[in-house]
Scaffold this active site. Structure first.
Site, PDB file in Angstrom:
ATOM      1  N   GLY A  81       0.807  -1.205   0.000  1.00 17.61           N
ATOM      2  CA  GLY A  81       0.000   0.000   0.000  1.00 17.61           C
ATOM      3  C   GLY A  81       0.844   1.260   0.000  1.00 17.61           C
ATOM      4  N   ALA A  88       6.313  -1.468  -2.317  1.00 14.39           N
ATOM      5  CA  ALA A  88       6.338  -2.915  -2.569  1.00 14.39           C
ATOM      6  C   ALA A  88       7.733  -3.461  -2.318  1.00 14.39           C
ATOM      7  CB  ALA A  88       5.916  -3.209  -4.003  1.00 14.39           C
ATOM      8  N   GLY A 147      -4.797  -3.308  -5.067  1.00 16.95           N
ATOM      9  CA  GLY A 147      -3.875  -4.425  -5.249  1.00 16.95           C
ATOM     10  C   GLY A 147      -4.029  -5.077  -6.617  1.00 16.95           C
ATOM     11  N   ASP A 148      -5.261  -5.124  -7.121  1.00 18.28           N
ATOM     12  CA  ASP A 148      -5.497  -5.669  -8.468  1.00 18.28           C
ATOM     13  C   ASP A 148      -4.854  -4.777  -9.524  1.00 18.28           C
ATOM     14  OD1 ASP A 148      -7.101  -7.521  -7.123  1.00 18.28           O
ATOM     15  OD2 ASP A 148      -8.928  -6.363  -7.492  1.00 18.28           O
TER      16      ASP A 148
END
Length: 303
Positions: A230, A234, A260-261
């Site tokens: 988030g 990452a 996230g997708d």
């Protein structure tokens, strides 16, 4: 990983999202004012749409829907540049998710999920011909949360292995992972090349409280792990060690549904056009930042 000449095939859930954006706590036993919208969703479908939006030349989606909304979902996917391969269930309705989004600073969301037809994909819905012209297979982790679709995952993985097609998987839901069990999940993803967990999912899967430690440990099971964090960016991990920490892109969240997708779709699109994992993760962070500033889990449709 190099440029891959071919399509991205996503196998996963297609659902209808009912998004209710409210401010402050829900008022038990009475009304809470909210802005309510009905939009197409599903982790698998969202990933496919974001991959197409971020430049993947050909994206295909295998999913299962009910007769009640099949035509609408097909139109929406096509408008997003995705080739839908939808199985229409003659009995089960299309899956529906009610997304409760607090319109406070974090725009956090809570899901109420009726999976409906989306988790009834089974090996009978699979054909090896689905991999014709495919350079990458992505599996939504939601498929692991029912026996029919777990069986489909096994068949698809075997088919991809036989053709030398790399496979990625997004664990999808910390809540459902608890129900499935960590050992069953890790056994189910044996043979996967890339795992894309959230921070919570990575920590849950390893029992470790620190995201870096968790990503490193998972990369002993899966060759490449990209842990989505988030607003903290990452982590990229390989061979038992974190190799990169990619910073987040600043954003003002309106709705974190599908962020996230978006990351996963953009990450895969970048890989397929020749980016390495770190640069692909940067693309994922950019897409995630764009996603949280939108309502719903999909990118805007062209035009």
């Amino acid at each position: 990983m190099g440029v891959r000449d071919g399509a991205l095939l996503v196998v996963g859930d297609v659902v209808t999202d009912v998004i209710a954006r409210h401010q402050g706590p829900l008022a038990s036993g009475t009304d809470t004012a909210a802005a309510v919208r009905t939009v197409p969703g599903g982790a698998g479908a969202n990933v496919a749409c974001w991959a197409a939006h971020r430049g993947c030349a050909e994206v295909r989606l295998l999913g299962r829907v009910g007769e009640d909304a099949a035509a609408w979902h097909e139109r929406e996917l096509t408008a997003s540049g995705v080739l839908p391969c939808l199985v229409v269930d003659p009995q089960a309705p299309t899956g529906t998710v009610i997304c409760l989004v607090d319109t406070g600073a974090a725009a956090e969301r809570t899901f109420l999920t009726d999976s409906g037809a989306s988790l009834l994909l089974d090996p009978g819905d699979w054909s090896d011909a689905l991999l014709d012209g495919v350079a990458w297979l992505h599996l939504s982790g939601y498929l692991l949360f029912s026996e029919p679709s777990r069986a489909l995952v096994r068949v698809a993985l075997t088919s991809a292995r036989a053709r030398g097609v790399p496979v990625s998987l997004d664990p999808a839901s910390a809540g459902f992972l608890v129900e499935l069990g960590i050992d069953r999940f890790l056994a189910s993803v044996e043979g996967v090349d890339v795992l894309l967990p959230s921070r919570d999912e990575a920590c849950l899967l390893t029992g470790l409280p620190d995201a870096e430690d968790a990503a490193a440990k998972l990369s002993r099971h899966v060759p490449l792990v990209v842990a989505k964090q988030g607003s903290d960016g990452a982590l990229v991990a390989r061979s038992g060690a974190v190799s990169a920490h990619v910073p987040a892109v600043p954003a003002t969240p309106r709705d974190t549904t599908g962020a996230g997708d978006a990351f996963t779709g953009a990450f895969l699109a970048a890989l397929l056009t020749g980016a390495g994992p770190e640069e692909a993760a940067r693309e994922g962070c950019r897409a995630g930042a764009s996603a949280v500033e939108l309502v719903g889990g999909r990118p805007p449709t062209p035009g």
